[in-house]
Design a protein around this motif. Sequence first.
Motif, PDB file in Angstrom:
ATOM      1  N   THR A 157      -8.103   0.914  -9.637  1.00  0.00           N
ATOM      2  CA  THR A 157      -6.791   0.222  -9.161  1.00  0.00           C
ATOM      3  C   THR A 157      -6.824  -1.141  -9.722  1.00  0.00           C
ATOM      4  OG1 THR A 157      -8.237  -0.391  -7.180  1.00  0.00           O
ATOM      5  CG2 THR A 157      -7.053   1.633  -6.995  1.00  0.00           C
ATOM      6  N   LEU A 158      -7.963  -1.627 -10.341  1.00  0.00           N
ATOM      7  CA  LEU A 158      -7.810  -3.028 -10.762  1.00  0.00           C
ATOM      8  C   LEU A 158      -6.993  -3.004 -12.245  1.00  0.00           C
ATOM      9  CD1 LEU A 158     -11.555  -3.817 -10.364  1.00  0.00           C
ATOM     10  CD2 LEU A 158      -9.538  -4.250  -8.856  1.00  0.00           C
ATOM     11  N   ALA A 167      -6.081   7.026 -26.611  1.00  0.00           N
ATOM     12  CA  ALA A 167      -6.901   7.619 -25.673  1.00  0.00           C
ATOM     13  C   ALA A 167      -7.296   6.845 -24.492  1.00  0.00           C
ATOM     14  CB  ALA A 167      -8.146   8.176 -26.453  1.00  0.00           C
ATOM     15  N   ALA A 168      -7.366   7.190 -23.543  1.00  0.00           N
ATOM     16  CA  ALA A 168      -7.710   6.601 -22.177  1.00  0.00           C
ATOM     17  C   ALA A 168      -8.472   7.477 -21.392  1.00  0.00           C
ATOM     18  CB  ALA A 168      -6.255   6.498 -21.238  1.00  0.00           C
ATOM     19  N   TRP A 169      -9.576   6.466 -20.494  1.00  0.00           N
ATOM     20  CA  TRP A 169     -10.406   7.335 -19.780  1.00  0.00           C
ATOM     21  C   TRP A 169      -9.773   6.961 -18.215  1.00  0.00           C
ATOM     22  CZ3 TRP A 169     -14.732   9.459 -21.638  1.00  0.00           C
ATOM     23  CH2 TRP A 169     -15.200   9.046 -22.988  1.00  0.00           C
ATOM     24  N   VAL A 170      -9.850   7.946 -17.412  1.00  0.00           N
ATOM     25  CA  VAL A 170      -9.229   8.083 -16.081  1.00  0.00           C
ATOM     26  C   VAL A 170     -10.516   8.422 -15.023  1.00  0.00           C
ATOM     27  CG1 VAL A 170      -7.652   8.610 -14.414  1.00  0.00           C
ATOM     28  CG2 VAL A 170      -7.073   7.924 -16.874  1.00  0.00           C
ATOM     29  N   PRO A 197      -6.209  12.659  -5.589  1.00  0.00           N
ATOM     30  CA  PRO A 197      -5.244  13.330  -6.477  1.00  0.00           C
ATOM     31  C   PRO A 197      -3.812  12.374  -6.916  1.00  0.00           C
ATOM     32  CG  PRO A 197      -5.955  15.248  -5.152  1.00  0.00           C
ATOM     33  CD  PRO A 197      -6.388  13.748  -4.389  1.00  0.00           C
ATOM     34  N   PRO A 198      -3.135  12.108  -6.042  1.00  0.00           N
ATOM     35  CA  PRO A 198      -1.950  11.277  -6.351  1.00  0.00           C
ATOM     36  C   PRO A 198      -2.261  10.044  -7.439  1.00  0.00           C
ATOM     37  CG  PRO A 198      -1.782  12.056  -4.165  1.00  0.00           C
ATOM     38  CD  PRO A 198      -3.324  12.358  -4.438  1.00  0.00           C
ATOM     39  N   ASP A 199      -3.460   9.417  -6.769  1.00  0.00           N
ATOM     40  CA  ASP A 199      -3.752   8.099  -7.542  1.00  0.00           C
ATOM     41  C   ASP A 199      -4.105   8.492  -9.034  1.00  0.00           C
ATOM     42  OD1 ASP A 199      -3.009   6.787  -5.334  1.00  0.00           O
ATOM     43  OD2 ASP A 199      -5.302   6.564  -4.488  1.00  0.00           O
ATOM     44  N   VAL A 200      -5.089   9.586  -8.998  1.00  0.00           N
ATOM     45  CA  VAL A 200      -5.581   9.784 -10.419  1.00  0.00           C
ATOM     46  C   VAL A 200      -4.081  10.291 -11.247  1.00  0.00           C
ATOM     47  CG1 VAL A 200      -6.710  11.393 -11.733  1.00  0.00           C
ATOM     48  CG2 VAL A 200      -7.515  10.683  -9.744  1.00  0.00           C
ATOM     49  N   LEU A 201      -3.241  10.912 -10.759  1.00  0.00           N
ATOM     50  CA  LEU A 201      -2.191  11.643 -11.227  1.00  0.00           C
ATOM     51  C   LEU A 201      -1.423  10.264 -11.905  1.00  0.00           C
ATOM     52  CD1 LEU A 201      -1.514  14.568  -9.421  1.00  0.00           C
ATOM     53  CD2 LEU A 201      -2.434  14.714 -11.618  1.00  0.00           C
TER      54      LEU A 201
END
Length: 512
Positions: A157-158, A167-170, A197-201
């Motif tokens: 969240t930062l 490419a991104a890491w989540v 999940p909603p935050d990840v998505l």
Amino acid sequence: MTTTTTRPRSYLVRTMGCQMNVHDSERLAGMLEAAGYVPAATDALAEERARAGDTLAEGADIVVLNTCSVRENAADRLFGNLGQLASIKRGRPGMQIAVGGCLAQHLRDGIVERAPWVDVVFGTHNLDVLPALLDRARHNAAAQVEIEEALKVFPSTLPSKRESAYAAWVSISVGCNNTCTFCIVPTLRGKERDRRPPDVLAEIEAVVAQGAIEVTLLGQNVNSYGVSFGDRGAFAKLLATAGRTPGLERLRFTSPHPAAFTDDVIAAMATTPTVMPQLHMPLQSGSDRILRAMRRSYRSQRFLGILERVRQAIPHAAITTDIIVGFPGETEEDFADTLRVVSEARFASAFTFKYSPRPGTPAADLPDQVPDDVVAERYGRLIGLQERISTEENQRQVGTTVDVLVAEGGGRKDGDTARVTGRAADNRLVHVALPAHVGPEEAPRPGDMVRAEVTHGAPFHLLADSGLRGGTFEVRRTRAGDAWQRARDGAHDHGGAAGAGGTVRLGMPRVR
Ligand code: 5AD
Ligand code: SF4
């Protein structure tokens, strides 16, 4: 608040260790930029020296070392680096040095006790305090050490400054509830905390909107995702839902744990076209006795069973692993079991580690530590076997068509042949030859896709040179390539080091 000076202060974040740290470093850079710091200009030579282990500090007002305690002699290396920085700092008043990451979490005050010229020490649970601690250290002219026992702000969240446009890491979880006896992670990263999940998505959507076409979901143990909010099937559902994000072309994840690996995940992988045919699943040992001593609750038969089911559902999946040689008490018979499982598993590649005791882990105090020469001899046999298998498996790819997502800076020139480098769908490293008629305007940019036929399989890469013989060579320009170009043009416009010029970080989590 940041103290204003006549020119903006520059920063440099140096990352050691695994992908979790790379991800955290992106957050640290993002927060520093949000606080008004600018990236220190680095040149290629300095980058090269940094890769060789030197601390790179020329020109930076703030140097942040994001440390790792997985590597052997990690503390000695850290204090070596800090020693180099001390002499640079002496010549540059106002320079600040911050140390974060796993080793900082571990050593705490011990860092400023041994290296009193360090300004800030922060832990793995409180990345968010870095800008404030830098200010406070400057204001009070005293070192600030702040370590939290538990996570307050989920790192994702930062604000973040991502290393690559395409490419991104989540991160989906941090910490680990397992207690593998060789591993320092549970001590340093704490209990597993899952992101909703909603935050990840939402984060996936955000990085895709910025131009990413590939996302890797990150967690110490992704299969147990959901334990902290009471949904055992959460990871399979997350894969399927995340995989439908419009604009996302490639979804990967790392790392699963064989004990928690369930068939709903295999089904989600097989039925979600964007989930790539690839699995990185740590074996650690092929001996059931050693697995028990490691406190890893699966057995080799179960591990092989998972591979079989994955291959049934996803025939071309490339499976990779981590293996430790010489865990305390490992006999020749135990090691023979590892060789046997490795032979049966036919991994595309393996990250192999010599066991090394981490102070504070249960295995470090076990009596039967295996002598170094025995470990080295076994290690040699294991990498010999795996290299043979990797070569054979790579040679089996000859004649297949691969879609390669072009990486940054990976271009190679062998003699007269210009090549671009990237990852195939199954995450194999591929060098693709550019036919002579392809000019700079048509050449694929980092983030674009190239389709070509594999012409050679080596132990650690494939060559796809079909374009040289008039065979398959197709470039598809992507949104990610456009984003890379915008970042590069932007960096040129501003004359800065931001954006496209950074290091290439391909593929798997690394402990280097
Ligand atoms: N010794 C050797 N290898 C280790 N790993 C973790 N801890 C140790 C240790 N004490 C390896 C494991 C893990 C990988 C990231 O690092 O194989 O999967
Ligand atoms: Fe360490 Fe992975 Fe075991 Fe967790 S599952 S304790 S992170 S090796």
